[in-house]
Scaffold this motif. Structure first.
Motif, PDB file in Angstrom:
ATOM      1  N   ARG A 249      -9.447  -2.348  17.207  1.00 18.19           N
ATOM      2  CA  ARG A 249      -9.483  -3.253  16.046  1.00 18.19           C
ATOM      3  C   ARG A 249      -8.589  -4.482  16.297  1.00 18.19           C
ATOM      4  O   ARG A 249      -8.989  -5.610  15.989  1.00 18.19           O
TER       5      ARG A 249
ATOM      6  N   ARG B   9      -0.636 -11.587  14.475  1.00 22.38           N
ATOM      7  CA  ARG B   9      -0.644 -10.187  13.996  1.00 22.38           C
ATOM      8  C   ARG B   9      -1.282  -9.276  15.043  1.00 22.38           C
ATOM      9  O   ARG B   9      -0.778  -8.193  15.335  1.00 22.38           O
TER      10      ARG B   9
ATOM     11  N   ASP C 283       0.795  -1.235   0.000  1.00 22.37           N
ATOM     12  CA  ASP C 283       0.000   0.000   0.000  1.00 22.37           C
ATOM     13  C   ASP C 283       0.822   1.277   0.000  1.00 22.37           C
ATOM     14  O   ASP C 283       0.407   2.291  -0.529  1.00 22.37           O
TER      15      ASP C 283
ATOM     16  N   ALA D  29      -9.695  -8.365  16.500  1.00 26.43           N
ATOM     17  CA  ALA D  29      -9.050  -9.391  15.657  1.00 26.43           C
ATOM     18  C   ALA D  29      -8.522 -10.522  16.527  1.00 26.43           C
ATOM     19  O   ALA D  29      -8.638 -11.706  16.183  1.00 26.43           O
TER      20      ALA D  29
ATOM     21  N   SER E 113       2.190  -5.915   5.798  1.00 25.39           N
ATOM     22  CA  SER E 113       1.636  -4.675   6.351  1.00 25.39           C
ATOM     23  C   SER E 113       2.575  -4.186   7.438  1.00 25.39           C
ATOM     24  O   SER E 113       3.371  -4.959   7.979  1.00 25.39           O
ATOM     25  N   SER E 114       2.499  -2.900   7.736  1.00 23.51           N
ATOM     26  CA  SER E 114       3.384  -2.328   8.755  1.00 23.51           C
ATOM     27  C   SER E 114       2.741  -1.083   9.340  1.00 23.51           C
ATOM     28  O   SER E 114       2.122  -0.298   8.611  1.00 23.51           O
TER      29      SER E 114
ATOM     30  N   ARG F 161     -11.529 -12.643  17.683  1.00 20.26           N
ATOM     31  CA  ARG F 161     -12.022 -13.471  16.565  1.00 20.26           C
ATOM     32  C   ARG F 161     -11.107 -14.680  16.354  1.00 20.26           C
ATOM     33  O   ARG F 161     -11.580 -15.804  16.203  1.00 20.26           O
TER      34      ARG F 161
ATOM     35  N   GLU G 101      -0.197   4.557  14.915  1.00 18.79           N
ATOM     36  CA  GLU G 101      -1.152   4.268  13.828  1.00 18.79           C
ATOM     37  C   GLU G 101      -2.053   3.083  14.166  1.00 18.79           C
ATOM     38  O   GLU G 101      -3.022   2.812  13.457  1.00 18.79           O
ATOM     39  N   ILE G 102      -1.688   2.360  15.216  1.00 18.22           N
ATOM     40  CA  ILE G 102      -2.405   1.117  15.509  1.00 18.22           C
ATOM     41  C   ILE G 102      -3.732   1.395  16.212  1.00 18.22           C
ATOM     42  O   ILE G 102      -3.781   2.109  17.222  1.00 18.22           O
TER      43      ILE G 102
ATOM     44  N   ARG H 125       0.525  -6.312  17.166  1.00 23.38           N
ATOM     45  CA  ARG H 125       0.066  -4.912  17.108  1.00 23.38           C
ATOM     46  C   ARG H 125      -0.205  -4.384  18.517  1.00 23.38           C
ATOM     47  O   ARG H 125       0.126  -3.233  18.821  1.00 23.38           O
TER      48      ARG H 125
HETATM   49  P1  ATP Z   1      -8.182  -7.237  10.679  1.00 21.37           P
HETATM   50  O1  ATP Z   1      -8.826  -8.584  10.867  1.00 21.37           O
HETATM   51  O2  ATP Z   1      -8.501  -6.262  11.763  1.00 21.37           O
HETATM   52  O3  ATP Z   1      -8.329  -6.683   9.276  1.00 21.37           O
HETATM   53  P2  ATP Z   1      -5.614  -8.290   9.893  1.00 21.37           P
HETATM   54  O4  ATP Z   1      -4.464  -8.759  10.731  1.00 21.37           O
HETATM   55  O5  ATP Z   1      -6.313  -9.334   9.112  1.00 21.37           O
HETATM   56  O6  ATP Z   1      -6.599  -7.501  10.874  1.00 21.37           O
HETATM   57  P3  ATP Z   1      -4.013  -7.235   7.796  1.00 21.37           P
HETATM   58  O7  ATP Z   1      -4.507  -8.071   6.663  1.00 21.37           O
HETATM   59  O8  ATP Z   1      -2.696  -7.621   8.434  1.00 21.37           O
HETATM   60  O9  ATP Z   1      -5.134  -7.127   8.937  1.00 21.37           O
HETATM   61  O10 ATP Z   1      -3.901  -5.705   7.361  1.00 21.37           O
HETATM   62  C1  ATP Z   1      -4.789  -5.097   6.428  1.00 21.37           C
HETATM   63  C2  ATP Z   1      -4.552  -3.593   6.478  1.00 21.37           C
HETATM   64  O11 ATP Z   1      -5.108  -3.051   7.679  1.00 21.37           O
HETATM   65  C3  ATP Z   1      -3.097  -3.177   6.493  1.00 21.37           C
HETATM   66  O12 ATP Z   1      -2.963  -1.978   5.767  1.00 21.37           O
HETATM   67  C4  ATP Z   1      -2.779  -2.949   7.962  1.00 21.37           C
HETATM   68  O13 ATP Z   1      -1.733  -2.010   8.134  1.00 21.37           O
HETATM   69  C5  ATP Z   1      -4.108  -2.426   8.479  1.00 21.37           C
HETATM   70  N1  ATP Z   1      -4.393  -2.821   9.869  1.00 21.37           N
HETATM   71  C6  ATP Z   1      -4.740  -4.042  10.326  1.00 21.37           C
HETATM   72  N2  ATP Z   1      -5.006  -4.029  11.641  1.00 21.37           N
HETATM   73  C7  ATP Z   1      -4.779  -2.749  12.057  1.00 21.37           C
HETATM   74  C8  ATP Z   1      -4.866  -2.084  13.320  1.00 21.37           C
HETATM   75  N3  ATP Z   1      -5.219  -2.724  14.433  1.00 21.37           N
HETATM   76  N4  ATP Z   1      -4.603  -0.761  13.348  1.00 21.37           N
HETATM   77  C9  ATP Z   1      -4.237  -0.094  12.237  1.00 21.37           C
HETATM   78  N5  ATP Z   1      -4.137  -0.660  11.008  1.00 21.37           N
HETATM   79  C10 ATP Z   1      -4.406  -1.967  10.919  1.00 21.37           C
END
Ligand code: ATP
Length: 133
Positions: free
Chosen positions: A92, A122, A12, A96, A81-82, A99, A87-88, A126
């Protein structure tokens, strides 16, 4: 102190692109600290925090696995992702985590189990990095 170019890139965006003195990352083989003029190296990274030492401070970024390429003058991290601590979205990440824990308790097919484990990692990563704000 000598520096090297450090880049963290995701599909991204370019998360970080600056000169820094040291990078500490967790590869699949273990933790590594990289200083300028390191010999060339390529490694897979774990879901973890990358620490970048710069001007007497430490910048931290959560990464969801990826790849690190080291050259004498640079470190490039390509991550799925980073995020920096600020930013976290903690709510959310907590959602996650819950879930994923629920899926792991339900013990479905193997493939779902592995996906849930990665999602849990993940989220935990975070939540840990968010505390470093
Ligand atoms: P979720 O189920 O909440 O989507 P995930 O671990 O499946 O979490 P990723 O697929 O790793 O999410 O990330 C998708 C996008 O969302 C990336 O751009 C990542 O940086 C962003 N992202 C995921 N979780 C967070 C968070 N808790 N805070 C900020 N950005 C997040």
């Amino acid at each position: 102190m000598s520096t090297m170019q450090v880049d963290i890139v995701t599909p991204d965006r370019k998360v970080f692109s600056e000169q820094a003195e040291m990078v500490i990352a967790r590869t699949t083989e273990g933790e590594i600290g990289v200083l300028p003029n390191h010999s060339p190296l390529a490694a897979m990274l774990q879901i973890s925090a990358v620490r970048i030492k710069q001007d007497g401070r430490e910048v931290i970024a959560a990464i969801s696995g990826g790849f690190m390429e080291v050259k004498p003058e640079s470190v490039t991290i390509l991550a799925e992702s980073s995020e920096f601590p600020e930013e976290i979205d903690v709510e959310r990440a907590k959602a996650a985590k819950e879930r994923a824990e629920k899926r792991l308790r339900e013990k479905q097919e193997n493939i779902d189990f592995h996906r849930a484990e990665l999602a849990l990692n993940r989220a935990l990563n975070r939540l840990k990095v968010a505390k470093k704000k």
